[in-house]
Design a protein around this motif. Structure first.
Motif, PDB file in Angstrom:
ATOM      1  N   GLU A 109      -4.041  -1.012   6.643  1.00 28.45           N
ATOM      2  CA  GLU A 109      -3.140  -2.167   6.701  1.00 28.45           C
ATOM      3  C   GLU A 109      -2.255  -2.100   7.942  1.00 28.45           C
ATOM      4  OE1 GLU A 109      -3.274  -4.830   5.071  1.00 28.45           O
ATOM      5  OE2 GLU A 109      -4.737  -4.195   3.574  1.00 28.45           O
ATOM      6  N   VAL A 110      -1.863  -0.897   8.320  1.00 28.00           N
ATOM      7  CA  VAL A 110      -1.060  -0.748   9.530  1.00 28.00           C
ATOM      8  C   VAL A 110      -1.865  -1.211  10.735  1.00 28.00           C
ATOM      9  CG1 VAL A 110      -0.101   0.956  11.136  1.00 28.00           C
ATOM     10  CG2 VAL A 110       0.454   1.095   8.701  1.00 28.00           C
ATOM     11  N   GLU A 125       7.102   3.476  12.098  1.00 24.78           N
ATOM     12  CA  GLU A 125       7.202   3.220  13.538  1.00 24.78           C
ATOM     13  C   GLU A 125       5.862   3.538  14.191  1.00 24.78           C
ATOM     14  OE1 GLU A 125      10.528   5.644  14.698  1.00 24.78           O
ATOM     15  OE2 GLU A 125      11.815   4.772  13.168  1.00 24.78           O
ATOM     16  N   ILE A 126       5.320   2.538  14.867  1.00 28.31           N
ATOM     17  CA  ILE A 126       4.019   2.688  15.506  1.00 28.31           C
ATOM     18  C   ILE A 126       4.209   2.681  17.014  1.00 28.31           C
ATOM     19  CG2 ILE A 126       1.656   1.824  15.537  1.00 28.31           C
ATOM     20  CD1 ILE A 126       2.713   2.122  12.725  1.00 28.31           C
ATOM     21  N   ALA A 127       3.836   3.760  17.657  1.00 29.96           N
ATOM     22  CA  ALA A 127       3.869   3.783  19.120  1.00 29.96           C
ATOM     23  C   ALA A 127       2.481   3.466  19.640  1.00 29.96           C
ATOM     24  CB  ALA A 127       4.336   5.159  19.607  1.00 29.96           C
ATOM     25  N   GLU A 132      -5.723   3.506   2.945  1.00 32.95           N
ATOM     26  CA  GLU A 132      -5.447   2.079   2.760  1.00 32.95           C
ATOM     27  C   GLU A 132      -4.202   1.684   3.560  1.00 32.95           C
ATOM     28  OE1 GLU A 132      -5.192   4.298   0.258  1.00 32.95           O
ATOM     29  OE2 GLU A 132      -7.310   4.262  -0.381  1.00 32.95           O
ATOM     30  N   VAL A 133      -3.225   2.590   3.556  1.00 36.44           N
ATOM     31  CA  VAL A 133      -2.026   2.309   4.339  1.00 36.44           C
ATOM     32  C   VAL A 133      -2.397   2.229   5.809  1.00 36.44           C
ATOM     33  CG1 VAL A 133       0.246   3.128   5.009  1.00 36.44           C
ATOM     34  CG2 VAL A 133      -0.525   3.434   2.659  1.00 36.44           C
ATOM     35  N   LEU A 148       0.398   0.618  22.734  1.00 34.35           N
ATOM     36  CA  LEU A 148       0.488  -0.281  23.878  1.00 34.35           C
ATOM     37  C   LEU A 148       0.551  -1.732  23.421  1.00 34.35           C
ATOM     38  CD1 LEU A 148      -1.943   1.057  26.629  1.00 34.35           C
ATOM     39  CD2 LEU A 148       0.556   1.015  26.646  1.00 34.35           C
ATOM     40  N   GLU A 203      -0.986  -8.504  16.086  1.00 37.36           N
ATOM     41  CA  GLU A 203      -0.045  -8.796  17.169  1.00 37.36           C
ATOM     42  C   GLU A 203      -0.630  -8.409  18.522  1.00 37.36           C
ATOM     43  OE1 GLU A 203       2.824 -10.291  16.728  1.00 37.36           O
ATOM     44  OE2 GLU A 203       2.687 -10.353  14.547  1.00 37.36           O
ATOM     45  N   GLY A 204      -1.881  -8.024  18.552  1.00 40.18           N
ATOM     46  CA  GLY A 204      -2.499  -7.612  19.803  1.00 40.18           C
ATOM     47  C   GLY A 204      -2.056  -6.237  20.269  1.00 40.18           C
ATOM     48  N   PHE A 205      -1.472  -5.497  19.370  1.00 44.55           N
ATOM     49  CA  PHE A 205      -0.898  -4.196  19.709  1.00 44.55           C
ATOM     50  C   PHE A 205      -1.924  -3.099  19.465  1.00 44.55           C
ATOM     51  CE2 PHE A 205       1.678  -0.430  19.058  1.00 44.55           C
ATOM     52  CZ  PHE A 205       2.740  -0.577  19.935  1.00 44.55           C
ATOM     53  N   ARG A 206      -2.029  -2.159  20.395  1.00 44.73           N
ATOM     54  CA  ARG A 206      -2.962  -1.043  20.207  1.00 44.73           C
ATOM     55  C   ARG A 206      -2.204   0.212  19.790  1.00 44.73           C
ATOM     56  NH1 ARG A 206      -7.131  -0.670  24.591  1.00 44.73           N
ATOM     57  NH2 ARG A 206      -5.452  -0.107  25.995  1.00 44.73           N
ATOM     58  N   PRO A 207      -2.277   0.560  18.516  1.00 41.39           N
ATOM     59  CA  PRO A 207      -1.504   1.694  17.985  1.00 41.39           C
ATOM     60  C   PRO A 207      -2.090   3.022  18.444  1.00 41.39           C
ATOM     61  CG  PRO A 207      -2.667   0.517  16.211  1.00 41.39           C
ATOM     62  CD  PRO A 207      -3.124  -0.077  17.493  1.00 41.39           C
ATOM     63  N   GLU A 208      -1.199   3.978  18.680  1.00 46.42           N
ATOM     64  CA  GLU A 208      -1.646   5.313  19.042  1.00 46.42           C
ATOM     65  C   GLU A 208      -1.119   6.357  18.067  1.00 46.42           C
ATOM     66  OE1 GLU A 208      -0.319   5.488  23.086  1.00 46.42           O
ATOM     67  OE2 GLU A 208      -2.019   4.304  23.827  1.00 46.42           O
ATOM     68  N   THR A 209       0.173   6.338  17.825  1.00 44.22           N
ATOM     69  CA  THR A 209       0.695   7.313  16.860  1.00 44.22           C
ATOM     70  C   THR A 209       1.592   6.610  15.852  1.00 44.22           C
ATOM     71  OG1 THR A 209       2.668   7.823  18.126  1.00 44.22           O
ATOM     72  CG2 THR A 209       0.700   9.104  18.641  1.00 44.22           C
ATOM     73  N   THR A 210       1.478   7.032  14.616  1.00 44.19           N
ATOM     74  CA  THR A 210       2.205   6.409  13.520  1.00 44.19           C
ATOM     75  C   THR A 210       3.213   7.394  12.932  1.00 44.19           C
ATOM     76  OG1 THR A 210       0.344   5.011  12.936  1.00 44.19           O
ATOM     77  CG2 THR A 210       1.966   5.417  11.220  1.00 44.19           C
ATOM     78  N   ALA A 243      -2.077  -4.974  10.722  1.00 45.47           N
ATOM     79  CA  ALA A 243      -0.827  -5.618  11.120  1.00 45.47           C
ATOM     80  C   ALA A 243      -0.625  -5.503  12.625  1.00 45.47           C
ATOM     81  CB  ALA A 243       0.350  -4.992  10.373  1.00 45.47           C
ATOM     82  N   ALA A 244      -0.926  -4.326  13.168  1.00 40.73           N
ATOM     83  CA  ALA A 244      -0.731  -4.118  14.600  1.00 40.73           C
ATOM     84  C   ALA A 244      -1.692  -4.991  15.401  1.00 40.73           C
ATOM     85  CB  ALA A 244      -0.929  -2.648  14.951  1.00 40.73           C
ATOM     86  N   GLN A 290      -1.468  -3.534  27.891  1.00 38.43           N
ATOM     87  CA  GLN A 290      -2.891  -3.230  27.880  1.00 38.43           C
ATOM     88  C   GLN A 290      -3.579  -3.892  29.071  1.00 38.43           C
ATOM     89  OE1 GLN A 290      -4.790  -4.013  24.007  1.00 38.43           O
ATOM     90  NE2 GLN A 290      -2.763  -3.647  23.105  1.00 38.43           N
ATOM     91  N   GLU A 339       0.823  -1.206   0.000  1.00 33.57           N
ATOM     92  CA  GLU A 339       0.000   0.000   0.000  1.00 33.57           C
ATOM     93  C   GLU A 339       0.863   1.265   0.000  1.00 33.57           C
ATOM     94  OE1 GLU A 339      -3.069   0.273  -0.621  1.00 33.57           O
ATOM     95  OE2 GLU A 339      -3.546  -1.856  -0.554  1.00 33.57           O
TER      96      GLU A 339
END
Ligand SMILES: [Zn+2]
Ligand SMILES: [Zn+2]
Ligand SMILES: [Zn+2]
Ligand SMILES: [Zn+2]
Lengths: 163, 163
Positions: free
Chosen positions: B130-131, A148-150, B126-127, A152, B138-145, B134-135, A157, A130
């Motif tokens: 997909e981000v 880079e994704i910041a 779309e990006v 939790l 992995e069970g990851f909760r994204p906040e800032t990209t 992907a996050a 969590q 994408e």
DNA sequence: GCAAAATTTGAAACATTATAACATTTGCAG
DNA sequence: CTGCAAATGTTATAATGTTTCAAATTTTGC
């Protein structure tokens, strides 16, 4: 180059380190690159955990080794390791982390837990696709991607304050 | 908040600047935030082109204005502008650029030409999708990209050495 | 082996980016 | 006006990264 541990949970991290060092030796040999003692030691230090390490943190560790190092020593080693795909620089943190896909051609995507500091490196082909699409839609020719994704991690969590 | 110019090609950049300033005033008013003279001036300086500007570049411009400023002045203004979505920090360059989507909720993706230095900010849903996928895989909760693509803009692919 | 060349490392100084701490001024509500 | 909060000024310092040149080490050609 085998299955990877999940950094967010306790695991036998010594195995991560020795795997990384073994891989590094193989890769450097294949590329006719010299994994000198300093470079290997810096790689080992970077791998001391799954939390990115600043260049000056590495420097401090080298010093407490008894090695009288200056910043260029560290930056040079890190440059070498980056060039051979053994470590990545996390731009949003000014810090470095061992590559968990060394030897594979990949574009890293980093999930950075803001609570525990651990970082998981992923390869997400759909994301890359994408990104490429979006870029080429603007006539732009991408060369290097910083993603880079910041947020939790799963563990933070559910159990805030661990680690 | 109208159609945006393409930074890579010549255009009436004064229109970019005045649009940005107008938008900023509107946005700050809506948010009950004070767009003080310093903050507005810093925003104007950041918008002097589509190339990201370092904090110390801004500082130098302020000084040549006759304003006797110190680093905190600039960093505070930049913090304010970031907080209100008027500028973005480009982590891979340690530099700042005016947001071209101010007022819209968005996750910026930056196309950075390594030859001419211009940066195009995109919103690529779309990006982002997909981000997120992907996050969450992995069970990851994204906040800032942070998504920054370095490469060659259309113009620099065909006319190396312009600008 | 041995000297020349190239790579790597040492060392000192410096450059750039960012923040901490505290004093002062300004804008605003009551 | 007066008192409070937000914004700015001021000084110093921290954190990150680079330049430069010298010395040591490794590699290469002979
Ligand atoms: Zn591990
Ligand atoms: Zn965590
Ligand atoms: Zn413009
Ligand atoms: Zn360009």
């Amino acid at each position: 180059m085998s299955a990877r541990a999940i950094p967010y949970r306790p695991h036998n991290h010594d195995a991560c380190v020795s795997q990384a060092l073994t891989d590094a030796r193989t890769i450097c040999q294949r590329q006719n690159a010299r994994l000198t003692p300093i470079r290997e030691r810096v790689l080992e230090l970077i791998w001391q955990s799954h939390k990115p390490l600043g260049a000056y943190d590495v420097l401090a560790e080298l010093s407490s080794d008894g090695h009288n190092a200056a910043p260029p020593t560290v930056y040079r080693a890190l440059d070498f390791l980056q060039q051979h795909g053994l470590v990545h620089r996390i731009a949003s943190l000014n810090a470095f982390i061992g590559c968990t896909h060394a030897g594979e051609s990949h574009t890293g995507m980093f999930l950075i837990c803001r609570a525990c500091g651990n970082v998981l490196e992923l390869t997400a082909p759909e994301v890359s696709t994408e990104v490429r699409k979006a870029a080429s839609g603007e006539g732009f020719r991408p060369e290097t991607t910083t993603l880079e994704i910041a947020g939790l991690c799963p563990r933070c969590q559910s159990e805030p304050g661990h680690d």
